[in-house]
Design a protein around this motif. Sequence first.
Motif, PDB file in Angstrom:
ATOM      1  N   TRP A 193       0.828  -1.192   0.000  1.00  0.00           N
ATOM      2  CA  TRP A 193       0.000   0.000   0.000  1.00  0.00           C
ATOM      3  C   TRP A 193       0.868   1.250   0.000  1.00  0.00           C
ATOM      4  O   TRP A 193       2.038   1.233   0.372  1.00  0.00           O
ATOM      5  N   MET A 194       0.261   2.341  -0.427  1.00  0.00           N
ATOM      6  CA  MET A 194       0.897   3.658  -0.407  1.00  0.00           C
ATOM      7  C   MET A 194      -0.122   4.662   0.127  1.00  0.00           C
ATOM      8  O   MET A 194      -1.285   4.654  -0.287  1.00  0.00           O
ATOM      9  N   LEU A 195       0.318   5.507   1.026  1.00  0.00           N
ATOM     10  CA  LEU A 195      -0.557   6.507   1.627  1.00  0.00           C
ATOM     11  C   LEU A 195      -0.168   7.893   1.138  1.00  0.00           C
ATOM     12  O   LEU A 195       1.004   8.278   1.205  1.00  0.00           O
ATOM     13  N   ILE A 196      -1.164   8.640   0.626  1.00  0.00           N
ATOM     14  CA  ILE A 196      -0.942  10.006   0.165  1.00  0.00           C
ATOM     15  C   ILE A 196      -1.794  10.955   1.001  1.00  0.00           C
ATOM     16  O   ILE A 196      -2.616  10.524   1.817  1.00  0.00           O
ATOM     17  N   ARG A 197      -1.601  12.248   0.817  1.00  0.00           N
ATOM     18  CA  ARG A 197      -2.451  13.234   1.469  1.00  0.00           C
ATOM     19  C   ARG A 197      -3.855  13.208   0.843  1.00  0.00           C
ATOM     20  O   ARG A 197      -4.045  12.713  -0.265  1.00  0.00           O
ATOM     21  N   ASP A 198      -4.816  13.767   1.561  1.00  0.00           N
ATOM     22  CA  ASP A 198      -6.174  13.877   1.045  1.00  0.00           C
ATOM     23  C   ASP A 198      -6.212  15.052   0.069  1.00  0.00           C
ATOM     24  O   ASP A 198      -6.373  16.213   0.467  1.00  0.00           O
ATOM     25  N   VAL A 199      -6.029  14.762  -1.208  1.00  0.00           N
ATOM     26  CA  VAL A 199      -5.913  15.808  -2.225  1.00  0.00           C
ATOM     27  C   VAL A 199      -7.124  15.790  -3.149  1.00  0.00           C
ATOM     28  O   VAL A 199      -7.844  14.795  -3.239  1.00  0.00           O
ATOM     29  N   THR A 200      -7.345  16.886  -3.827  1.00  0.00           N
ATOM     30  CA  THR A 200      -8.446  16.983  -4.779  1.00  0.00           C
ATOM     31  C   THR A 200      -8.016  16.429  -6.131  1.00  0.00           C
ATOM     32  O   THR A 200      -6.825  16.201  -6.389  1.00  0.00           O
ATOM     33  N   TRP A 201      -8.995  16.244  -6.995  1.00  0.00           N
ATOM     34  CA  TRP A 201      -8.652  15.713  -8.315  1.00  0.00           C
ATOM     35  C   TRP A 201      -7.808  16.714  -9.105  1.00  0.00           C
ATOM     36  O   TRP A 201      -6.976  16.314  -9.915  1.00  0.00           O
ATOM     37  N   ARG A 202      -8.023  18.018  -8.868  1.00  0.00           N
ATOM     38  CA  ARG A 202      -7.221  19.016  -9.578  1.00  0.00           C
ATOM     39  C   ARG A 202      -5.756  18.949  -9.149  1.00  0.00           C
ATOM     40  O   ARG A 202      -4.847  19.095  -9.978  1.00  0.00           O
TER      41      ARG A 202
END
Length: 447
Positions: A193-202
Amino acid sequence: MANGVWHSELECLLELDKPDLGLSNSTISVTDLIEELLQPVATRRRDLLICAEKALDRKCKAEMSGVKSPHMYVRRHRGPDGVLRLRAAHLPTAHEMTQEESDRHKAMKEFLDRTGQNAGLRTTVEKATKSRAARPDVTIYGHGGVNLGCEAQLYNASPSTVLRRAKAQSEAGLVSNWITHDDTFHLVDRAQWMLIRDVTWREIDNAADLPLIGGFRVLADWLCTAAAVRPCPTGKSKTGCGKRHLFWETPRASDGIVSGYTGDQGDRLGVTVGRTIIGAATGSVVPIFLPSRRDHRTGSFMWVPVDDATWSDYQDGVTSDEPEPTPADQDLHFSGNDANSTCQFGDQTWTSSAPLQRRGIDSVELGITIETNALPAIPKQRTSQDRVRPQPSPSNLVPRQRIVDWSDPARFLPEPQPCWHCGKPASLLDDDAKPSHKVCAEEHAIG
């Protein structure tokens, strides 16, 4: 949870507290039926088991809530008395992806596809494997590394879904890699797994790369002395324990081998999703599974630098004071109570399970200690003392003892090895990287 559930094929109420499940007059094998009940929902009809209230044409409180369905599943539940019982629980309603999730999902697939192609790697999007058992969001084919089946997971998939899809990808020769923004999702430590920040589609659409904040570790390896730059895990910070420690830590807690431990500072560049995926496909990053020493069925999935994947080489030297776990009782208990046919969803019927030894990974499993002999004191470096010595004439010139710098920590061996001059155990390396005593090396060296 309920002690009764309606079986739609048998068209009867199964009484989970009775050894025969209430089927005393039936020729059905109870053992086979229990095995069938405990199968994952993905391998059976979702509507096979129904809330008894719904089956009797009454209102199911779970269905009325809007978050749970009238369909159920059966699992083993350990009560406060420590014994296992069969219990039925409502399934969640089928997840419907929101527009925001759909946009982010599409942007993430395009990002993964773009990242692989920019690195010269072959990629496919939403293409089924040859066996048709798996269809990853994006498949990235390795060039010297592994083939990746990347899944952009922006809502909480069930554990059975994660395990089933990861297994299908593994059978197709892919390493399943789930990318999410929430570390509470069931996918964490059930597959790579990889965890990223909660980002928008833009943000995803405009990003050249995305910071990776979870799922990647580096291996710290140090000899524990009073002069060590890292603290002793056993608390002997003043003197050190004289043993060798290895610990999996996040890149931001490590500033490289040279500068050593820096606490919260660490490598400010960190790691990114794109660099890690490309590294996995080209061989500089590898997937590993670190099993828990308490329960080898569980553990932690991690992406690590290929040079750090030698963790298993040290396992024979692991020392641990932890007692061996006592296997828990796995036999099912049947009280003989009649099944309750009313829907108990929302009622205060839940009781906490008996405490068990922790499953999975924690800080203990992330680190190991290797027994070594106590590190000898650093030999004092010899100096000339500026003494006046008679200069020998060419006719009586003899080899002179050479002065060697023995203060370099790299000269110390983790374990003594035979000196290549005298054969006795030595804890140092000479200038040729051979085990040697300080005196032996200087006596046999020509200045």
